[in-house]
Each structure stands twice: as structure tokens, then as C-alpha cells.
Motif scaffolding. Structure first.
Motif, mmCIF file in Angstrom:
data_model
loop_
_atom_site.group_PDB
_atom_site.id
_atom_site.type_symbol
_atom_site.label_atom_id
_atom_site.label_comp_id
_atom_site.label_asym_id
_atom_site.label_seq_id
_atom_site.Cartn_x
_atom_site.Cartn_y
_atom_site.Cartn_z
ATOM 1 N N SER A 1 0.841 -1.204 0.000
ATOM 2 C CA SER A 1 0.000 0.000 0.000
ATOM 3 C C SER A 1 0.874 1.251 0.000
ATOM 4 O O SER A 1 0.435 2.322 -0.400
ATOM 5 C CB SER A 1 -0.983 -0.001 1.165
ATOM 6 N N TYR B 1 -4.388 -1.353 8.861
ATOM 7 C CA TYR B 1 -4.650 -2.238 10.017
ATOM 8 C C TYR B 1 -6.140 -2.488 10.227
ATOM 9 O O TYR B 1 -6.569 -2.865 11.312
ATOM 10 C CB TYR B 1 -4.014 -1.627 11.280
ATOM 11 N N SER C 1 -0.193 -6.937 3.680
ATOM 12 C CA SER C 1 1.036 -7.126 4.459
ATOM 13 C C SER C 1 0.808 -7.474 5.921
ATOM 14 O O SER C 1 1.682 -8.068 6.545
ATOM 15 C CB SER C 1 1.874 -5.843 4.431
ATOM 16 N N THR D 1 -3.982 -3.250 2.610
ATOM 17 C CA THR D 1 -2.771 -4.019 2.307
ATOM 18 C C THR D 1 -2.926 -5.494 2.654
ATOM 19 O O THR D 1 -3.722 -5.851 3.530
ATOM 20 C CB THR D 1 -1.562 -3.448 3.077
HETATM 21 C C1 LIG Z 1 -0.258 3.025 8.054
HETATM 22 C C2 LIG Z 1 0.495 2.212 7.068
HETATM 23 N N1 LIG Z 1 0.194 2.351 5.783
HETATM 24 C C3 LIG Z 1 0.835 1.651 4.855
HETATM 25 C C4 LIG Z 1 1.821 0.766 5.198
HETATM 26 C C5 LIG Z 1 2.543 0.074 4.098
HETATM 27 O O1 LIG Z 1 2.408 -1.264 4.109
HETATM 28 P P1 LIG Z 1 2.691 -2.089 2.784
HETATM 29 O O2 LIG Z 1 3.428 -1.228 1.833
HETATM 30 O O3 LIG Z 1 3.470 -3.246 3.238
HETATM 31 O O4 LIG Z 1 1.327 -2.435 2.256
HETATM 32 C C6 LIG Z 1 2.176 0.595 6.526
HETATM 33 C C7 LIG Z 1 3.266 -0.331 6.897
HETATM 34 O O5 LIG Z 1 3.793 -0.345 7.944
HETATM 35 C C8 LIG Z 1 1.489 1.343 7.482
HETATM 36 O O6 LIG Z 1 1.788 1.242 8.774
#
Ligand SMILES: Cc1ncc(COP(=O)(O)O)c(C=O)c1O
Length: 359
Positions: A90, A193, A222, A220
Motif C-alpha cells: 500500500s 490495520y 502485508s 494491504t
Molecule cells: C499506516 C500504514 N500504511 C501503509 C503501510 C505500508 O504497508 P505495505 O506497503 O506493506 O502495504 C504501513 C506499513 O507499515 C502502514 O503502517
């Protein structure tokens, strides 16, 4: 003859570098990584098998349109497939959102402290960051953010729940804020989250997006879905924003492994969300224990807790590491501790208890 170095954009001067969470220390001692808000569970067998099968074709480019994933997401959320744009995590989509909306002379508003990528990707675009301090309770100050809007504002991030504090804004205040934002300013609800939220007053951004063309939602794979290392995230946004995201995305950025694993994860959602439920129980246990020890810890709706320790931050981070858990310090401000394996959380709680007694 002295050689000149290549000319680089002046906007890059002084850009903060992204600090990844420190890895768990190697070298024999038990060490757990609670510094990157990762999912402590290993990949589900079925998801791993899907990714391994996809790896057999990595001499080929992936599907650039991520069609299978996009269609699965569109069905899952009840939105048109054209409203979904994928990216390399994301954070990749967040960068495309800024590139699509803001450049030199424009402003991007976000709370501070919040996700540390916001200042970086804003500065890369040449736009100016407008940071609005969190309230004393470490929550977004939405009134102050609305007041910070000028005719140069192009994009506003609302990180809900907020990284690193875990605090969340509720439906009524968020709707009131959105009503105040001009329709030509994009509001990005960063919901990395979302799956960990249990407070029913915290709105689902996808419900808010439906009637508001200037709202985009970031999600995300992730965190709750445990695919951090595969780099896949997405936005849900109306046209023309979603179309702009497709234009600005890195071509073929999302690997076929990531696409197929994401689809497999959506199909294994019951099991994955069961794991999220277990982490939410652990979150409550950790939060309650910290309060019982005497700490002040804000309510958290994410997979981490925030402790505002000010000048003692570095000392407490060092004490945690010595005890066997690596946490995420923000120098002079506080620490973010990811909810991890039960044993890791126990080690952290013991370290916290010992540290509190010495204060
Ligand atoms: C608030 C927030 N947005 C976006 C991300 C990005 O996550 P990713 O690029 O792994 O989807 C994170 C990762 O820590 C996050 O804490």
C-alpha cells in the motif's frame, strides 16, 4: 579535469530515509522482532503452495492488470473492478496517489506523528508536507487538519488506526471532517490495520468512499494477511482517481507470486482472520498488563501498542533488546511494540515491568 556529478533534483536534499524495523538479533540468544508490525504467523500451507507454483513461471512477466486479484477484491467489497488499483504494497499505492495529485507548490496534509513514509513520498513528489500534531491523547486532530486546508492542498492522509499510536478516529468525527473538505481535495483513508479494528464506532472507509468521490481507501495484504514480503496492496477509489493510479503505477510492479498469493489469501480468509482474532486477544492481554503495571498506553485498534516515553525511549528500547525482543523506538518520543508471538509478548511485558519499577 574535475568531473561533475549528475544533477539530481533539489527536492531530494534532506529527505528522511525510511527506517525499517530492526531485525531480531542473531547469535544464539532468543530474539523476537516486534519492530515492523508484521504478522508473526508463518504463511498458510495453501497460500505458500500457490506462491511456490507461481514461482515456476517467473521467467514471464506478471499480469500487469492484476485481473484475477482485482475481480476477487471487487466482488469481496461490492465495488466496480475499475475502482480498484493495486500496487507494490500500500506504500506503493500511496506514492502513486501523491504522484497523481501533488507536485511542487502543492500541499499534502497528514497528522504527526503518523506513518513515516508520508513525509518521504511527499518530498519525493516536490510537494510540501503540512504536519498537524496529534492531540494530547495521540489521536488525529481532525478539526486542526480541516483548518490547515488551503487552496494549495491536494491530498490529506488520515491513517486509521494511526501508525505508530494505534489510536483510531470514530465515525461521527470523521464524517464531520469529510464534510468540511472541499470536493477537489483527495482524502486518503489509510487502513493498513483495518482487520484488527474491534471498536464498532470506527468506520470502514469503504463504506465512506461509496458516496464520496474525493475519498480513497488504502488497504494491504502485508499485515492481517501475512504477505509483507510479497509487496501487494490496493486502493479503492472512484474514477478518475483509480485511473490515475493505474497510470502512475510501476508497470508489472506486483509479481505473479504476490497476485496469486493474495487471491489464495482472500479465499482462506476465515483462517487468516482467525489468526487476527488471536492477535487481537493478545493485544488486549498486553494492553491490560501494561496498564496494570502502571503505564499510560493509549487504546489501540491495530497490531501494536504505543508507549510515549520521551527521553527514556532509547533506554527502554535497549532494555527490551537485552531481554530478547526488538521494538521500534522513535527517538525522544516513544516506542511502538508489535503484538507478536505469546512468548515474545511475555518477554516484552517482563521487560516493561522491570523498567517501570526502576523509573
Ligand atoms: C499506516 C500504514 N500504511 C501503509 C503501510 C505500508 O504497508 P505495505 O506497503 O506493506 O502495504 C504501513 C506499513 O507499515 C502502514 O503502517
Amino acid at each position: 579535469m574535475s568531473e561533475k556529478s549528475p544533477k539530481l533534483r533539489a527536492e531530494l536534499d534532506g529527505i528522511p530515509t525510511y527506517k525499517p524495523g530492526k531485525p531480531a538479533a542473531a547469535g544464539g540468544a532468543v530474539a523476537y522482532k516486534l519492530s515492523s508490525n508484521e504478522n508473526p504467523y508463518p504463511p498458510l500451507t495453501g497460500v505458500l503452495e500457490t506462491a511456490v507454483a507461481a514461482a515456476g513461471n517467473f521467467n514471464r512477466y506478471p499480469d500487469m492488470t492484476c485481473a484475477a486479484l482485482v475481480n476477487e477484491l471487487a466482488e469481496r467489497f461490492g465495488v466496480p473492478a475499475e475502482h480498484i488499483a493495486t500496487g507494490t504494497g500500500s506504500v506503493g499505492v500511496a506514492q502513486s496517489l501523491i504522484q497523481s495529485t501533488a507536485g511542487p507548490g502543492d500541499e499534502v496534509i497528514y497528522a504527526w506523528r503518523s506513518f513515516e513514509a508520508y513525509p518521504i513520498i511527499t518530498q519525493i513528489s516536490g510537494a510540501t508536507s503540512v504536519r498537524v500534531p496529534l492531540t494530547d491523547g495521540d489521536v488525529h486532530d481532525l478539526d486542526a487538519m480541516a483548518e490547515a486546508i488551503t487552496e494549495r492542498t491536494r491530498l490529506i492522509f488520515v491513517c486509521n488506526p494511526n501508525n505508530p499510536t494505534g489510536t483510531a478516529v470514530r465515525r461521527a468525527e470523521l464524517e464531520r471532517f469529510l464534510d468540511r473538505v472541499p470536493s477537489d481535495v483527495l482524502v486518503v483513508l489509510d487502513e493498513a490495520y483495518r482487520e484488527f479494528v474491534r471498536d464498532t464506532d470506527v468506520p470502514d472507509g469503504i463504506e465512506l468512499y461509496r458516496s464520496r468521490p474525493n475519498v480513497a481507501v488504502l488497504r494491504t495484504f502485508s499485515k492481517a494477511y501475512g504477505l509483507a514480503g510479497l509487496r501487494v496492496g490496493f486502493a479503492v477509489a472512484h474514477e478518475p482517481v483509480a485511473a490515475a493510479l493505474r497510470k502512475t503505477a510501476v508497470p508489472f510492479g506486483v509479481s505473479q507470486l504476490a497476485q496469486d498469493a493474495a487471491v489464495a489469501s482472500l479465499r482462506a480468509e476465515d483462517e487468516l482472520l482467525g489468526r487476527v482474532g488471536a492477535l487481537v486477544c493478545e493485544r488486549k492481554r498486553v494492553h491490560d498488563a501494561l496498564l496494570a503495571q502502571g503505564w499510560t498506553v493509549p487504546d489501540t485498534q491495530a497490531n501494536f501498542v504505543w508507549m510515549r516515553l520521551g527521553e527514556r525511549t532509547a533506554d527502554f528500547a535497549a532494555a527490551c533488546e537485552k531481554a530478547g525482543v526488538v521494538v521500534r523506538p522513535f527517538a525522544g518520543e516513544g516506542l511502538r511494540i508489535t503484538i507478536g508471538e505469546t512468548e515474545a509478548n511475555d518477554i516484552f511485558l517482563h521487560a516493561a515491568e522491570a523498567f517501570f519499577k526502576e523509573l
